[in-house]
Design an enzyme around this catalytic site. Structure first.
Site, PDB file in Angstrom:
ATOM      1  CG  ASP A 149      -8.573  -4.448  -2.581  1.00 29.23           C
ATOM      2  OD1 ASP A 149      -9.761  -4.280  -2.427  1.00 29.23           O
ATOM      3  OD2 ASP A 149      -8.057  -3.642  -3.040  1.00 29.23           O
ATOM      4  CG  HIS A 168      -2.032   1.004   1.197  1.00 29.64           C
ATOM      5  ND1 HIS A 168      -2.038   2.240   1.497  1.00 29.64           N
ATOM      6  CD2 HIS A 168      -3.412   0.727   0.633  1.00 29.64           C
ATOM      7  CE1 HIS A 168      -3.060   2.821   1.316  1.00 29.64           C
ATOM      8  NE2 HIS A 168      -4.050   1.900   0.769  1.00 29.64           N
TER       9      HIS A 168
HETATM   10  N1  ACO Z   1       4.066  -7.700  -4.730  1.00 30.85           N
HETATM   11  C1  ACO Z   1       5.450  -7.705  -4.857  1.00 30.85           C
HETATM   12  N2  ACO Z   1       6.223  -6.526  -4.765  1.00 30.85           N
HETATM   13  C2  ACO Z   1       5.514  -5.564  -4.517  1.00 30.85           C
HETATM   14  C3  ACO Z   1       4.290  -5.464  -4.283  1.00 30.85           C
HETATM   15  C4  ACO Z   1       3.547  -6.532  -4.492  1.00 30.85           C
HETATM   16  N3  ACO Z   1       2.155  -6.753  -4.239  1.00 30.85           N
HETATM   17  N4  ACO Z   1       3.824  -3.950  -3.957  1.00 30.85           N
HETATM   18  C5  ACO Z   1       4.990  -3.283  -3.951  1.00 30.85           C
HETATM   19  N5  ACO Z   1       6.036  -4.086  -4.285  1.00 30.85           N
HETATM   20  C6  ACO Z   1       7.509  -3.693  -4.516  1.00 30.85           C
HETATM   21  C7  ACO Z   1       7.667  -3.039  -5.645  1.00 30.85           C
HETATM   22  O1  ACO Z   1       8.158  -3.779  -6.757  1.00 30.85           O
HETATM   23  C8  ACO Z   1       8.642  -1.986  -5.430  1.00 30.85           C
HETATM   24  O2  ACO Z   1       9.992  -2.746  -5.376  1.00 30.85           O
HETATM   25  P1  ACO Z   1      11.299  -1.855  -5.597  1.00 30.85           P
HETATM   26  O3  ACO Z   1      11.422  -0.975  -4.648  1.00 30.85           O
HETATM   27  O4  ACO Z   1      12.428  -2.947  -5.553  1.00 30.85           O
HETATM   28  O5  ACO Z   1      11.220  -1.350  -7.019  1.00 30.85           O
HETATM   29  C9  ACO Z   1       8.254  -1.587  -3.985  1.00 30.85           C
HETATM   30  O6  ACO Z   1       7.734  -2.924  -3.641  1.00 30.85           O
HETATM   31  C10 ACO Z   1       7.414  -0.318  -3.898  1.00 30.85           C
HETATM   32  O7  ACO Z   1       6.277  -0.483  -4.701  1.00 30.85           O
HETATM   33  P2  ACO Z   1       5.662   0.629  -5.578  1.00 30.85           P
HETATM   34  O8  ACO Z   1       4.724   0.067  -6.642  1.00 30.85           O
HETATM   35  O9  ACO Z   1       6.752   1.685  -5.911  1.00 30.85           O
HETATM   36  O10 ACO Z   1       4.896   1.189  -4.099  1.00 30.85           O
HETATM   37  P3  ACO Z   1       3.532   2.276  -4.412  1.00 30.85           P
HETATM   38  O11 ACO Z   1       3.208   2.845  -2.995  1.00 30.85           O
HETATM   39  O12 ACO Z   1       3.780   2.934  -5.706  1.00 30.85           O
HETATM   40  O13 ACO Z   1       2.349   1.206  -5.029  1.00 30.85           O
HETATM   41  C11 ACO Z   1       0.523  -0.376  -4.615  1.00 30.85           C
HETATM   42  C12 ACO Z   1       1.418   0.583  -3.918  1.00 30.85           C
HETATM   43  C13 ACO Z   1       0.328   0.045  -6.035  1.00 30.85           C
HETATM   44  C14 ACO Z   1      -0.605  -0.888  -3.779  1.00 30.85           C
HETATM   45  C15 ACO Z   1       1.620  -1.725  -4.864  1.00 30.85           C
HETATM   46  O14 ACO Z   1       1.845  -1.971  -3.707  1.00 30.85           O
HETATM   47  C16 ACO Z   1       0.840  -2.936  -5.511  1.00 30.85           C
HETATM   48  O15 ACO Z   1       0.989  -2.741  -6.835  1.00 30.85           O
HETATM   49  N6  ACO Z   1       0.231  -3.701  -5.049  1.00 30.85           N
HETATM   50  C17 ACO Z   1      -0.823  -4.789  -5.474  1.00 30.85           C
HETATM   51  C18 ACO Z   1      -2.101  -4.129  -6.001  1.00 30.85           C
HETATM   52  C19 ACO Z   1      -2.865  -4.017  -4.656  1.00 30.85           C
HETATM   53  O16 ACO Z   1      -3.255  -4.822  -4.029  1.00 30.85           O
HETATM   54  N7  ACO Z   1      -3.600  -2.782  -4.937  1.00 30.85           N
HETATM   55  C20 ACO Z   1      -4.559  -2.318  -3.811  1.00 30.85           C
HETATM   56  C21 ACO Z   1      -3.862  -1.271  -3.122  1.00 30.85           C
HETATM   57  S1  ACO Z   1      -5.257  -0.822  -1.889  1.00 30.85           S
HETATM   58  C22 ACO Z   1      -6.385   0.078  -2.610  1.00 30.85           C
HETATM   59  O17 ACO Z   1      -6.050   0.656  -3.504  1.00 30.85           O
HETATM   60  C23 ACO Z   1      -7.650  -0.080  -2.182  1.00 30.85           C
END
Ligand code: ACO
Length: 429
Positions: free
Chosen positions: A363, A306
């Site tokens: 979720d 998140h």
């Molecule tokens: N699985 C594996 N790796 C992950 C995940 C994941 N679910 N989420 C983040 N990471 C990693 C990224 O690859 C990144 O790694 P790096 O720093 O080595 O490049 C690091 O963690 C940070 O991730 P970002 O995508 O930069 O974080 P951001 O804050 O932009 O994104 C998000 C947050 C979109 C929720 C992300 O965690 C994600 O895609 N999660 C899966 C989708 C999801 O569950 N979304 C629902 C969110 S809650 C809502 O909206 C109601």
């Protein structure tokens, strides 16, 4: 007043005011930065940008705290139903008994859909995604229920808010009936908000149906969990559309489109699809974890991570409890819940997830509850939207009454060609 000082090239310094919010958090006010220095800030994804001052929701991502209008999410889920929480978000205070009854009555009164709108549903192809129908139907409300601001603007806004709260539930249920190819069931005065929705979804002229009390309670809790989450992607879309003067129906329709994406509200559908795939592939949780960690694989653990929470999402904790309650009531055990729990344990003890503070988000468990209630996978994000609606409305209203309101219009860092002359077409490659 506290001030921050910035030095440019170690020489000239500028004072920038510091604003302290009601929780004691400090922000540098950069509203005059460009005017003073000729510079702007660069913050793609807006991770460090406060776009507004708000009194609606407080969120501490480090401590896992979520409060609506000062009330803890755990307290609201325990003691209120969704209608009371919607009222709280929209009006700023919890309704008393009389206000609550009046609100429920108003929502019942406005719940029908114009007959011509009903005929729209029939024209959608059977394979349409319910979110596309929901977004289109909500913006269409502007045509059928005109907002005449010339009369009494505040009264018109109140009426629009009530209509939207009530009719979006009817639209959501009709979307499902359309997908099933069954006749629409109109809302009834007999039921509460959530029971009414379940009745419109599942009642049948040939098999008696009575909404199940555990499922009604579960739905109330789930909608409360989703009701607001301050400046997330869809709420920001709603506020931005509102900032251009867009009416409430159009702003909420934009919010629905933003919510649909798998990185936002669409994640609840993506979680179930991921769990189903793991199940089909022999329940190899380890392999899913390895894929999620592999930088060369776009695969992510859906329902994990998140932007703001760097600890367990408090909503996920409650959703997990609701999930157990619903399955227990139905005397069921879902193999997808077993996989989800195993996946959670494996991720929480893995260094990759620990270092990046990746925990289950709201979720992760909600899809299993919707599945147990008989709601199809592609309707999960519609359920999220129903819950988020009062939050979107509250933010649109807050923007509308904000004395500082300006159109939302970020700047950019231009990285394209400097200046070019158009060559004649024969000379172009
Ligand atoms: N699985 C594996 N790796 C992950 C995940 C994941 N679910 N989420 C983040 N990471 C990693 C990224 O690859 C990144 O790694 P790096 O720093 O080595 O490049 C690091 O963690 C940070 O991730 P970002 O995508 O930069 O974080 P951001 O804050 O932009 O994104 C998000 C947050 C979109 C929720 C992300 O965690 C994600 O895609 N999660 C899966 C989708 C999801 O569950 N979304 C629902 C969110 S809650 C809502 O909206 C109601």
């Amino acid at each position: 007043m506290k001030k921050a000082e910035i030095f440019i090239d170690g020489k000239k310094s500028f004072d920038l005011p510091i604003i302290i919010d009601t929780m004691g958090n400090q922000s540098v006010d950069i509203r005059n930065l460009r005017q003073q220095t000729g510079m702007i800030t660069y913050d793609p994804g807006f991770g460090n940008t406060g776009s507004c001052q708000s009194q609606i929701t407080y969120l501490d991502g480090e401590k896992g705290i979520l409060r609506y209008r000062g009330y803890a999410i755990e307290d609201l889920v325990e003691h209120c139903d969704f209608i009371e929480v919607a009222y709280l978000l929209i009006h700023g205070y919890l309704p008393n008994k009389h206000e609550r009854e009046r609100y429920a009555e108003l929502l019942n009164r406005h719940s029908l859909l114009h007959a011509d709108m009903q005929s729209f549903f029939r024209r959608y192809p059977d394979h349409s995604h319910p979110m596309s129908i929901l977004a289109a139907m909500v913006v269409s409300l502007s045509s059928f229920y005109e907002i005449n601001l010339e009369e009494d603007p505040e009264l018109q806004i109140d009426l629009t808010v009530t209509r939207l709260m009530s009719k979006m539930r009817t639209i959501a249920a009709f979307t499902y009936r359309k997908m099933k190819g069954t006749d629409f069931i109109n809302p009834s005065y007999k039921y509460s908000y959530c029971a009414n929705f379940l009745n419109m979804m599942f009642s049948s002229p040939v098999v008696p149906y009575e909404p199940n009390p555990t499922q009604i309670r579960a739905m109330n809790k789930l909608l409360i969990l989703h009701a607001d989450h301050e400046q997330n992607c869809s709420t920001t879309a709603v506020r931005l559309i509102g900032s251009a003067g867009g009416n409430l129906y159009s702003a909420v329709s934009g919010g629905i489109c933003a919510l649909w994406g798998p990185r936002h509200g669409g994640a609840n559908q993506a979680v179930i699809e991921m769990l189903q795939q793991i199940h089909t592939d022999g329940s190899d949780v380890k392999q899913a974890i390895e894929r999620a960690k592999d930088k060369n694989d776009p695969y992510r653990l859906m329902g994990f991570g998140h932007r703001v929470y760097k600890t367990y999402d408090p909503r996920a904790k409650i959703a997990r409890e609701v999930c157990e309650e619903v399955l227990q009531d139905m005397g069921q055990r879902d193999p997808l819940l077993d996989i989800a729990e195993e996946l959670e344990q494996a991720a929480l003890s893995d260094d990759y997830f620990k270092e990046k503070n990746l925990y289950p988000n709201v979720d992760f468990y909600t899809g299993i509850i919707f599945r147990a209630m008989g709601i199809p996978t592609n309707m999960y994000t519609v359920m999220f939207a129903l819950g988020r609606l009062p939050g979107w409305i509250a933010h649109w209203l807050e923007w509308h009454h904000d004395p500082f309101e300006r159109i939302g219009r970020p700047r950019q860092l231009y990285m394209g060609p400097t200046s070019r002359v158009v060559p004649p077409i024969e000379e172009r490659e």
